[in-house]
Write an enzyme that holds these catalytic residues in place. Structure first.
Site, PDB file in Angstrom:
ATOM      1  N   PRO A   2       0.827  -1.197   0.000  1.00  0.00           N
ATOM      2  CA  PRO A   2       0.000   0.000   0.000  1.00  0.00           C
ATOM      3  C   PRO A   2       0.863   1.249   0.000  1.00  0.00           C
ATOM      4  O   PRO A   2       1.847   1.327   0.727  1.00  0.00           O
ATOM      5  CB  PRO A   2      -0.784  -0.101   1.310  1.00  0.00           C
ATOM      6  CG  PRO A   2      -0.299  -1.306   2.008  1.00  0.00           C
ATOM      7  CD  PRO A   2       0.907  -1.794   1.335  1.00  0.00           C
ATOM      8  N   GLU A   3       0.476   2.197  -0.819  1.00  0.00           N
ATOM      9  CA  GLU A   3       1.115   3.505  -0.835  1.00  0.00           C
ATOM     10  C   GLU A   3       0.113   4.494  -0.233  1.00  0.00           C
ATOM     11  O   GLU A   3      -0.927   4.092   0.259  1.00  0.00           O
ATOM     12  CB  GLU A   3       1.490   3.884  -2.283  1.00  0.00           C
ATOM     13  CG  GLU A   3       2.322   2.792  -2.957  1.00  0.00           C
ATOM     14  CD  GLU A   3       2.693   3.102  -4.390  1.00  0.00           C
ATOM     15  OE1 GLU A   3       2.966   4.269  -4.704  1.00  0.00           O
ATOM     16  OE2 GLU A   3       2.711   2.180  -5.210  1.00  0.00           O
ATOM     17  N   LYS A  54       3.210   6.494   4.857  1.00  0.00           N
ATOM     18  CA  LYS A  54       2.500   5.219   4.747  1.00  0.00           C
ATOM     19  C   LYS A  54       2.226   4.604   6.105  1.00  0.00           C
ATOM     20  O   LYS A  54       1.813   3.446   6.200  1.00  0.00           O
ATOM     21  CB  LYS A  54       3.322   4.235   3.894  1.00  0.00           C
ATOM     22  CG  LYS A  54       3.592   4.721   2.481  1.00  0.00           C
ATOM     23  CD  LYS A  54       4.524   3.771   1.750  1.00  0.00           C
ATOM     24  CE  LYS A  54       5.075   4.449   0.495  1.00  0.00           C
ATOM     25  NZ  LYS A  54       6.163   3.653  -0.129  1.00  0.00           N
ATOM     26  N   ARG A 254      14.198  -2.145  -8.243  1.00  0.00           N
ATOM     27  CA  ARG A 254      12.745  -2.222  -8.466  1.00  0.00           C
ATOM     28  C   ARG A 254      12.461  -1.999  -9.931  1.00  0.00           C
ATOM     29  O   ARG A 254      13.206  -1.321 -10.619  1.00  0.00           O
ATOM     30  CB  ARG A 254      12.022  -1.124  -7.672  1.00  0.00           C
ATOM     31  CG  ARG A 254      12.735  -0.637  -6.441  1.00  0.00           C
ATOM     32  CD  ARG A 254      12.357  -1.418  -5.226  1.00  0.00           C
ATOM     33  NE  ARG A 254      10.930  -1.574  -5.133  1.00  0.00           N
ATOM     34  CZ  ARG A 254      10.145  -0.747  -4.472  1.00  0.00           C
ATOM     35  NH1 ARG A 254      10.632   0.302  -3.871  1.00  0.00           N
ATOM     36  NH2 ARG A 254       8.858  -0.991  -4.417  1.00  0.00           N
TER      37      ARG A 254
END
Length: 264
Positions: A2-3, A54, A254
């Site tokens: 989740p961001e 976050k 990433r």
DNA sequence: ATTGCTTCCTGAGCGC
DNA sequence: TGCGCTCAGGAAGCAA
């Protein structure tokens, strides 16, 4: 996983579901999930639920903070049936009224820290500004980027610069700015910095409006998917709306998606 | 100070 | 069907 928009959606759900409930007990199924930074004590009622980057912050009537980070696969699921659980339940917060919040986390990176209220500041001191606040403007960004040679993608992912962005939203923001994610931070001009500020805010606001992005794991407190995945333009895509093929490269370990035609 | 590499852990998807 | 490999939305810790 989740961001910021997903965390915000979760916060909105928690405010509907657990505000003012009294915490009766916290059960840890997997050791290491709960980090007690104070001796065990009665927590009291949940008096506020908020977000910083976050992180999810629950404050209680006994001046205790619960700081929750979901990392990649963490979920908080509100449940009215105390007997319900699942294979990936790592901990549960049980309320006096026989409801509970299940902390579910496949990859077990998520954590719940429990500390005194005064220690909240220490927990957040390394975080950069909130992307949706007025503090985040082109001037702030220019100051942050002036000595940085790292790719802009990596800088925007750095929580010490900006608190709340992750891999998906950085990709989407840079696409909307038409900026190459490999561009060095200190090479961007003022016009580009203004674009980054603008699109960061609009993309995040739009995503919050659509309850976040569900690629695989993310769910709201009511176990519902977000809808913003339907509005993504580059992340996970094969073809750009311009017709060109989307490039997929590695940055800081990433995956980065971008359109080499539109973004340069 | 800044940058990038490794690590924590589980599960899905792919090619063979 | 099953094996082994790669990849996944995060970020701390460490070394250069």
């Amino acid at each position: 996983m989740p961001e910021l928009p997903e965390v915000q959606t979760i916060i909105n759900g928690l405010n509907q579901k657990i505000l003012r409930k009294e915490i009766q007990e916290i059960i840890e199924f997997r050791p290491g999930t709960i980090i007690w930074q104070i001796p065990f004590t009665s927590l009291g009622k949940v008096v506020s639920i908020s977000r910083r980057g976050k992180y999810i912050l629950l404050q209680t009537s006994n001046k205790i903070n619960l700081i929750i980070h979901l990392r990649m696969t963490g979920k908080l699921v509100f449940e009215t049936d105390l007997s319900k659980s699942s294979t990936h339940s790592r901990a549960e917060i049980i309320f006096r009224d026989k409801t509970k919040l299940i902390f579910n986390d496949i990859r077990t990176f998520g954590k719940i820290q429990i500390m005194k209220k005064d220690e909240e500041i220490a927990a957040f001191q390394n975080l950069g500004v909130e992307p949706l606040s007025e503090e985040f403007d082109a001037k702030y960004l220019r100051n942050e980027l002036k000595n940085k040679k790292a790719p802009i993608k990596n800088i925007l992912l750095d929580q010490r610069v900006l608190a709340g962005l992750g891999n998906i939203y950085v990709a989407e923001i840079l696409f909307r700015c038409k900026i190459d994610p490999r561009k060095q931070g200190n090479e961007l001009d003022l016009k580009q910095l203004k674009l980054i500020v603008l699109h960061t805010k609009t993309v995040l606001e739009e995503a919050i409006k659509h309850n976040g992005t569900t690629i695989s794991d993310y769910r709201s407190v009511e176990d519902k998917s977000g809808e913003f995945q339907n509005f993504l333009k580059v992340y996970g895509k094969k073809t750009c709306e311009c017709g060109a093929e989307i490039s997929k490269i590695k940055q800081a370990g990433r995956s980065t998606y971008f359109c080499a035609v539109c973004q340069n």
